[in-house]
Design an enzyme around this catalytic site. Sequence first.
Site, PDB file in Angstrom:
ATOM      1  CG  ASP A  66      -0.120  -0.118   2.528  1.00 24.49           C
ATOM      2  OD1 ASP A  66       0.783  -0.980   2.604  1.00 24.49           O
ATOM      3  OD2 ASP A  66      -0.384   0.659   3.465  1.00 24.49           O
ATOM      4  CE  LYS A 178      -0.623   0.802   6.505  1.00 30.99           C
ATOM      5  NZ  LYS A 178       0.710   0.559   5.917  1.00 30.99           N
ATOM      6  CD  GLU A 218       1.139  -0.170  10.367  1.00 27.93           C
ATOM      7  OE1 GLU A 218       0.301  -0.160   9.448  1.00 27.93           O
ATOM      8  OE2 GLU A 218       2.362  -0.234  10.159  1.00 27.93           O
ATOM      9  CD  GLU A 220       6.501   1.261  11.577  1.00 26.58           C
ATOM     10  OE1 GLU A 220       5.699   1.382  10.639  1.00 26.58           O
ATOM     11  OE2 GLU A 220       7.721   1.052  11.418  1.00 26.58           O
ATOM     12  CE  LYS A 260       1.649  -3.506   8.712  1.00 25.83           C
ATOM     13  NZ  LYS A 260       1.500  -3.696   7.276  1.00 25.83           N
ATOM     14  N   GLY A 303       9.186  -3.459   9.615  1.00 24.88           N
ATOM     15  CA  GLY A 303       9.850  -2.291  10.208  1.00 24.88           C
ATOM     16  C   GLY A 303      11.323  -2.091   9.900  1.00 24.88           C
ATOM     17  N   GLY A 304      11.856  -2.718   8.850  1.00 26.25           N
ATOM     18  CA  GLY A 304      13.267  -2.536   8.525  1.00 26.25           C
ATOM     19  C   GLY A 304      14.136  -3.726   8.918  1.00 26.25           C
ATOM     20  CB  SER A 329       0.645  -7.167   7.903  1.00 30.94           C
ATOM     21  OG  SER A 329       0.242  -6.160   6.995  1.00 30.94           O
ATOM     22  CE1 TYR A 391       5.886   1.442   3.538  1.00 34.88           C
ATOM     23  CE2 TYR A 391       6.733   1.471   5.778  1.00 34.88           C
ATOM     24  CZ  TYR A 391       6.494   0.817   4.595  1.00 34.88           C
ATOM     25  OH  TYR A 391       6.867  -0.491   4.458  1.00 34.88           O
TER      26      TYR A 391
HETATM   27  P1  13P Z   1       7.065  -2.845   6.673  1.00 34.44           P
HETATM   28  O1  13P Z   1       6.802  -4.317   6.766  1.00 34.44           O
HETATM   29  O2  13P Z   1       7.937  -2.466   5.508  1.00 34.44           O
HETATM   30  O3  13P Z   1       7.480  -2.234   7.968  1.00 34.44           O
HETATM   31  O4  13P Z   1       5.655  -2.174   6.285  1.00 34.44           O
HETATM   32  C1  13P Z   1       4.705  -2.002   7.225  1.00 34.44           C
HETATM   33  C2  13P Z   1       3.546  -1.260   6.749  1.00 34.44           C
HETATM   34  O5  13P Z   1       2.879  -0.623   7.530  1.00 34.44           O
HETATM   35  C3  13P Z   1       3.106  -1.344   5.382  1.00 34.44           C
HETATM   36  O6  13P Z   1       1.709  -1.501   5.373  1.00 34.44           O
END
Ligand code: 13P
Length: 391
Positions: A66, A178, A218, A220, A260, A303-304, A329, A391
């Site tokens: 996405d 998401k 999510e 993060e 997530k 996440g890298g 995911s 992102y």
């Molecule tokens: P990554 O797995 O690259 O961290 O991507 C997470 C994300 O939120 C993409 O939807």
Amino acid sequence: MAMLTAKLSSPATNWITGGHSSAGARRSAPARRATLIRAAAGSYADELVSTAKSVASPGRGILAIDESNATCGKRLSSIGLDNTEANRQAYRQLLLTTAGLGEYISGAILFEETLYQSTTDGKKFVDCLKDQNIMPGIKVDKGLVPLPGSNNESWCQGLDGLASRCAEYYKQGARFAKWRTVVSIPCGPSALAVKEAAWGLARYAAIAQDNGLVPIVEPEILLDGDHEIETTLEVAEKVWSEVFFYLAQNNVLFEGILLKPSMVTPGAEHKQRATPEAIAKYTLTMLRRRVPPAVPGIMFLSGGQSEVEATLNLNAMNQAPNPWHVSFSYARALQNSVLKAWQGRPENVEGAQKALLVRAKANSLAQLGRYTGEGESDDAKKGMFQKGYTY
Ligand code: 13P
């Protein structure tokens, strides 16, 4: 008691009281009715529960593709391609037409452009997914902007007009959504940033459910920083407790959401790496303390982490039964090998699709706790962390 039974047996008519029950008992019947409020899921409750179960089905996880047009441009430029609509379409076509993908992948998160796009032969991408029993999902947030009054932190936009956008996405075939917001450990995080992240996620989740989309929640917690794993655990517990507090306040149906989270690891710049067993222990501790078993699925982001690291960590978390489906995911940890194999050349499409199946199968095995890590390439072991990655 009679009301509770009715509520549990019929989530589609999920009515709950606004007030405390003993206060309610003192009120007259008409006054009590006036305080009734409707749960966010509304008439979609049964469908949300079945969508979430399908995404959280054994041996399967989510392919996250996405990326906004700007971020997809970063992926394409890593193999020397221009960020044109035709190149984005070619890349997404490669991914979404991979034969056999549905065995390992239960959902694909798309960007708006892809949701409305077709293959070069004119088949809608949404139909390519449905043919393989993969649920189409859609990124609905509008990205991060600076949060005034915070410690250089950000907040996530996108609530304005969200209900009508979700309704349109549902008509186009999307069944889950998401919303990604971030929390930075080196920036604090401040109480304001955590509260804003949690409240925004909860409002989004209620609106998505009201329009038939299962919300992926999510927040993060970025890998950036040199902190210990214990610090990540502490921050993650704080963040998830606020998220669930506001999800409950917004009457979100927990059976119809997916999470997530980031895995609980030391900061990316910490002097010591943690083993998959340690990451699994800390991450599962955090989840058990904060996530009710009503939630059907935990779909981690990568996440890298390197492709192999992300798979090993997931595998370590599935060595004993969990109350929820614990799966993936991933964006970077599923796409990296594919891009390298493809290089934008039509003659490499088949090889790139094979590379996607290798990663998808490895993560499917990890979801079942049966991944060994044997035969992985050195490339797949290379970390992808970039400081301050956006992102
Ligand atoms: P990554 O797995 O690259 O961290 O991507 C997470 C994300 O939120 C993409 O939807």
